[in-house]
Structures are given as C-alpha cells and as structure tokens.
Design a protein around this motif. Structure first.
Motif, PDB file in Angstrom:
ATOM      1  N   THR A  99       9.430 -42.368 147.309  1.00 18.04           N
ATOM      2  CA  THR A  99      10.413 -41.443 147.870  1.00 18.04           C
ATOM      3  C   THR A  99      10.654 -40.252 146.949  1.00 18.04           C
ATOM      4  O   THR A  99      10.627 -40.405 145.724  1.00 18.04           O
ATOM      5  N   SER A 100      10.885 -39.094 147.519  1.00 20.64           N
ATOM      6  CA  SER A 100      11.142 -37.884 146.739  1.00 20.64           C
ATOM      7  C   SER A 100      12.540 -37.872 146.147  1.00 20.64           C
ATOM      8  O   SER A 100      12.824 -37.090 145.238  1.00 20.64           O
ATOM      9  N   GLY A 101      13.431 -38.724 146.682  1.00 23.95           N
ATOM     10  CA  GLY A 101      14.774 -38.645 146.119  1.00 23.95           C
ATOM     11  C   GLY A 101      15.806 -39.521 146.776  1.00 23.95           C
ATOM     12  O   GLY A 101      16.986 -39.435 146.432  1.00 23.95           O
ATOM     13  N   ALA A 120       8.606 -45.207 142.111  1.00 29.12           N
ATOM     14  CA  ALA A 120       7.506 -44.624 141.315  1.00 29.12           C
ATOM     15  C   ALA A 120       7.143 -43.334 142.048  1.00 29.12           C
ATOM     16  O   ALA A 120       6.377 -43.335 143.010  1.00 29.12           O
ATOM     17  N   HIS A 121       7.782 -42.253 141.624  1.00 32.65           N
ATOM     18  CA  HIS A 121       7.699 -40.983 142.356  1.00 32.65           C
ATOM     19  C   HIS A 121       6.625 -40.088 141.770  1.00 32.65           C
ATOM     20  O   HIS A 121       6.785 -39.534 140.683  1.00 32.65           O
ATOM     21  N   PHE A 122       5.489 -39.997 142.497  1.00 30.15           N
ATOM     22  CA  PHE A 122       4.376 -39.138 142.103  1.00 30.15           C
ATOM     23  C   PHE A 122       4.656 -37.697 142.512  1.00 30.15           C
ATOM     24  O   PHE A 122       5.493 -37.437 143.385  1.00 30.15           O
ATOM     25  N   TRP A 123       3.948 -36.752 141.879  1.00 27.51           N
ATOM     26  CA  TRP A 123       4.110 -35.338 142.214  1.00 27.51           C
ATOM     27  C   TRP A 123       2.841 -34.792 142.853  1.00 27.51           C
ATOM     28  O   TRP A 123       1.743 -35.251 142.544  1.00 27.51           O
ATOM     29  N   ASN A 124       3.014 -33.817 143.719  1.00 29.87           N
ATOM     30  CA  ASN A 124       1.935 -33.295 144.543  1.00 29.87           C
ATOM     31  C   ASN A 124       1.145 -32.195 143.811  1.00 29.87           C
ATOM     32  O   ASN A 124       1.776 -31.293 143.257  1.00 29.87           O
ATOM     33  N   PRO A 125      -0.197 -32.250 143.717  1.00 29.84           N
ATOM     34  CA  PRO A 125      -1.083 -33.267 144.246  1.00 29.84           C
ATOM     35  C   PRO A 125      -1.180 -34.488 143.348  1.00 29.84           C
ATOM     36  O   PRO A 125      -1.419 -34.362 142.145  1.00 29.84           O
ATOM     37  N   GLY A 171      13.203 -34.383 138.708  1.00 31.47           N
ATOM     38  CA  GLY A 171      12.321 -33.287 139.115  1.00 31.47           C
ATOM     39  C   GLY A 171      12.800 -32.577 140.357  1.00 31.47           C
ATOM     40  O   GLY A 171      12.881 -31.348 140.393  1.00 31.47           O
ATOM     41  N   ASN A 172      13.164 -33.319 141.376  1.00 28.47           N
ATOM     42  CA  ASN A 172      13.541 -32.662 142.636  1.00 28.47           C
ATOM     43  C   ASN A 172      14.932 -32.082 142.596  1.00 28.47           C
ATOM     44  O   ASN A 172      15.243 -31.158 143.351  1.00 28.47           O
ATOM     45  N   ARG A 173      15.823 -32.606 141.719  1.00 23.85           N
ATOM     46  CA  ARG A 173      17.124 -31.940 141.537  1.00 23.85           C
ATOM     47  C   ARG A 173      16.910 -30.557 140.942  1.00 23.85           C
ATOM     48  O   ARG A 173      17.478 -29.559 141.406  1.00 23.85           O
ATOM     49  N   ILE A 174      16.025 -30.486 139.951  1.00 18.35           N
ATOM     50  CA  ILE A 174      15.771 -29.179 139.318  1.00 18.35           C
ATOM     51  C   ILE A 174      14.988 -28.278 140.275  1.00 18.35           C
ATOM     52  O   ILE A 174      15.309 -27.096 140.455  1.00 18.35           O
ATOM     53  N   GLN A 175      13.967 -28.871 140.953  1.00 18.79           N
ATOM     54  CA  GLN A 175      13.191 -28.069 141.899  1.00 18.79           C
ATOM     55  C   GLN A 175      14.074 -27.506 143.017  1.00 18.79           C
ATOM     56  O   GLN A 175      13.967 -26.331 143.393  1.00 18.79           O
ATOM     57  N   ALA A 176      14.996 -28.337 143.524  1.00 18.49           N
ATOM     58  CA  ALA A 176      15.886 -27.885 144.612  1.00 18.49           C
ATOM     59  C   ALA A 176      16.856 -26.808 144.122  1.00 18.49           C
ATOM     60  O   ALA A 176      17.124 -25.825 144.822  1.00 18.49           O
TER      61      ALA A 176
HETATM   62  O1  LIG Z   1       5.440 -32.528 144.331  1.00 16.46           O
HETATM   63  C1  LIG Z   1       6.601 -32.428 144.713  1.00 16.46           C
HETATM   64  O2  LIG Z   1       7.251 -31.392 144.772  1.00 16.46           O
HETATM   65  C2  LIG Z   1       7.181 -33.754 145.042  1.00 16.46           C
HETATM   66  O3  LIG Z   1       7.558 -34.375 143.867  1.00 16.46           O
HETATM   67  C3  LIG Z   1       8.255 -33.865 146.008  1.00 16.46           C
HETATM   68  O4  LIG Z   1       8.874 -34.931 146.071  1.00 16.46           O
HETATM   69  C4  LIG Z   1       8.595 -32.728 146.897  1.00 16.46           C
HETATM   70  O5  LIG Z   1       9.912 -32.808 147.321  1.00 16.46           O
HETATM   71  C5  LIG Z   1       7.719 -32.802 148.105  1.00 16.46           C
HETATM   72  O6  LIG Z   1       8.056 -33.964 148.787  1.00 16.46           O
HETATM   73  C6  LIG Z   1       7.864 -31.613 149.026  1.00 16.46           C
HETATM   74  O7  LIG Z   1       6.591 -31.095 149.139  1.00 16.46           O
END
Ligand SMILES: O=C(O)[C@@H](O)C(=O)[C@H](O)[C@@H](O)CO
Ligand SMILES: NC(=O)C1=CN([C@@H]2O[C@H](COP(=O)(O)OP(=O)(O)OC[C@H]3O[C@@H](n4cnc5c(N)ncnc54)[C@H](O)[C@@H]3O)[C@@H](O)[C@H]2O)C=CC1
Length: 291
Positions: A99-101, A120-125, A171-176
C-alpha cells in the motif's frame, strides 16, 4: 520479478488468467533489463523457472514464507483479499502489503494473526528504485520487521524501517506535501508546471539525492530556516481535503501519461522517451549503489 531475480521460488496469483501472456512479457522485459545492464548474472530461463503462475490461492500460497500484494489501493478490497489469503498460509507466514499509505492496522483488522503483518512499500519503478519502506502495525512483532528488512536486502533493495505507521508513511507524506505546494504555485500563476519541475530537478532533487532535507537544513543553518519559516509557512498551501487541482483533472479524465494529458500533454512517444531516459539514469544510480 524481484524475488525470482534474487533466487527465490516465486508464486504469482493470476487474478485474470487470460492475462498470463501479457504478464509474462512484462516480467521478461524486467528480467532482460537486469541482464542487459549487468544487474544480475542470471539468465532468462533460470529466472523464469523460479516464477510459477497459479489461478487459485491454495496453490499460490502453499508453503509460502512471505506473501506480498499490490492490488488496487482500496481498503475494503485489501481487507477482503487478506482475509482470503490468511486461510491458506501458516500463522507464521509473513504477510506484507505494498500500500502507498493506508493504515496497516486498518488492513490487519481482518487478520487472526496481525503480528506477522507489515507494510513493504516499494517505489515506482519497483525494479529500479532502491527504497522499500517497512512499516509496522501496532501488533507487528519486531521479528517480522527484522525478517522483512533482511529479505528486502536480499532482493537488493534499500529498506528503511519506520518506528510506527502514519498515513502515507514518510515518502508519500513528503511527496504529497511537495506536490500540493507545486500545484498551488502553478494555480497562483507564480510559475508554469515545467518551471516548477525544472526548479526542483536542478536544486532540491539534485541535493536531496546526496543529502536529505533535514540534514540539508542542518548544513544550511537552522537559524536561517527558522527565519524563513516565520514569514513563509503562512503562505504555503494548507489544503486539507482532496486536492481540487487533482480532482479537476480526474473529472476531465486527464490522468497524465496513461490518457495522454495531465498537467502536460504527452504526445507521440514523449512519455516513452522520458521514462526510458529516467530508467537509464536509475539503472546507472543502481549500479553505483551496488559498487
Ligand atoms: O513511486 C511512488 O510514488 C509510490 O511510492 C507511490 O506510492 C505513489 O503514491 C504512487 O502510488 C502513485 O503513482
Ligand atoms: N503505481 C505505483 O507507482 C505504486 C503503487 N503502489 C501501491 O501498489 C498497489 C497497486 O498499485 P497500482 O498497480 O498502481 O494499482 P492498479 O489499480 O493499477 O492495479 C491493481 C492490480 O490489482 C489487481 N487486482 C484487483 N483486485 C484484485 C484481487 N481481488 N485479487 C488479485 N488482484 C487484484 C488488478 O487486476 C490490477 O492489476 C496499490 O496499493 C498502490 O498504492 C505502491 C507504490 C507505487
């Protein structure tokens, strides 16, 4: 693909069995990318021999040590699927969500054994970004976190374990927060999307790849950042609901690269070429990490 490339026997659940060929093609592309760029000494046949497709939970989950899901970001759906998964695993199998968050505690409400549930939150790609945020729920044991961190390292990832969960994790708190302010800057007519992205690319993005935001503040002088906060914080976007800028785009089905239009117009192969350029630099960075 990450698990099979790391040498693990890997079962994949086919939600749509008719998509197996397409999924195999995408897996092959990731595996061949790793081979072509010397990110693995393995070969396509041996990695694929470790990938096993199944169309049912029983065969997918039989004797599983570690389970992960990347299904749609929908709490109710994740709860339904995790309840089903738990019927087919042992009480000690580690269960992880990508899950992203969402709150791991909310997802784990349906589990008999939440102590072995973890984010275990992976980041894209996922095959090229090193970070995996490992986030415990309130019931998650230290051993579950420790074993998950260890497994992520065996995948060649860079796991970071958080002390406790918070929506969006780190990561997603800062990204948001950054995206909210970036869209506010565009909305206020201060700069174009391209100018905002260029500013971040050639300043914060360049520096944060070397020194994170908190260390950067230490290096810059906390007195200076304090003085800035006195006049700037009140100016920053304070939206606390669904972002109206994103809501408007979604309402007009302008979803970005996937529909050809978002904050940019993605004509022709612009999207493919920017992704290829990004991935090439991510591969270089990954090889540098491995060196
Ligand atoms: O790679 C990302 O940005 C991810 O970690 C996310 O969780 C983002 O929110 C993604 O789901 C949106 O593209
Ligand atoms: N897209 C991204 O860049 C990232 C996404 N994530 C997280 O990963 C998860 C997936 O994200 P996306 O791939 O973008 O979502 P998506 O909605 O594009 O894909 C979800 C997938 O789940 C499958 N699915 C739906 N219901 C299912 C079920 N009952 N059983 C099995 N499979 C089912 C769908 O067929 C689809 O392939 C989400 O939790 C998201 O927050 C995490 C990091 C990055």
């Amino acid at each position: 693909a990450q698990f099979a490339l790391a040498g693990f026997e890997t079962n994949l659940f086919l939600h749509h069995p008719d998509q197996q060929e397409t999924i195999q093609e995408r897996l092959n592309a990731i595996i061949l990318e790793a081979i072509d760029h010397q990110l693995t000494n393995d070969n396509l046949v041996s990695v694929n021999n470790r990938l096993h497709f199944h169309d049912n939970y029983a065969d997918t989950l039989a004797n599983a040590d570690f389970v992960t899901e990347s299904i749609s970001e929908d709490l109710a759906l994740k709860q339904t699927v995790w309840h089903q998964i738990e019927q087919h695993v042992t009480p000690t199998t580690i269960l992880s969500t990508n899950t992203s968050g969402l709150s791991p505690d909310d997802i784990a409400k349906v589990l008999t054994h939440p102590e072995r549930f973890v984010v275990a939150h992976f980041w894209n790609p996922a095959q090229l970004m090193p970070l995996v945020e490992v986030v415990p729920g309130q019931a998650t044991t230290d051993a579950t976190v420790k074993d998950t961190v260890s497994l992520m390292r065996q995948l060649g990832k860079h796991p970071v374990a958080l002390k406790q969960a918070a929506l969006g994790f780190v990561g997603n708190r800062i990204q948001a927060a950054v995206l909210r302010e970036a869209l506010h800057i565009v909305d206020e007519g201060i700069a174009s999307p391209a100018a905002v992205d260029e500013v971040v690319k050639y300043s914060l993005g360049r520096r944060w790849n070397l020194v994170g935001p908190i260390a950067s503040a230490d290096l810059g002088g906390l007195d200076v950042f304090d003085n800035i906060s006195k006049y700037l914080y009140a100016e920053l976007d304070h939206t606390t609901t669904e972002d109206p800028r994103l809501q408007a785009k979604v309402a007009h089905h302008e979803l970005g690269l996937k529909t050809g239009h978002g904050f940019y117009d993605w004509d022709g192969d612009q999207g493919a070429s920017i992704v290829a350029e990004r991935n090439a630099k991510l591969i270089d960075a990954l090889k540098h990490d491995h060196d």
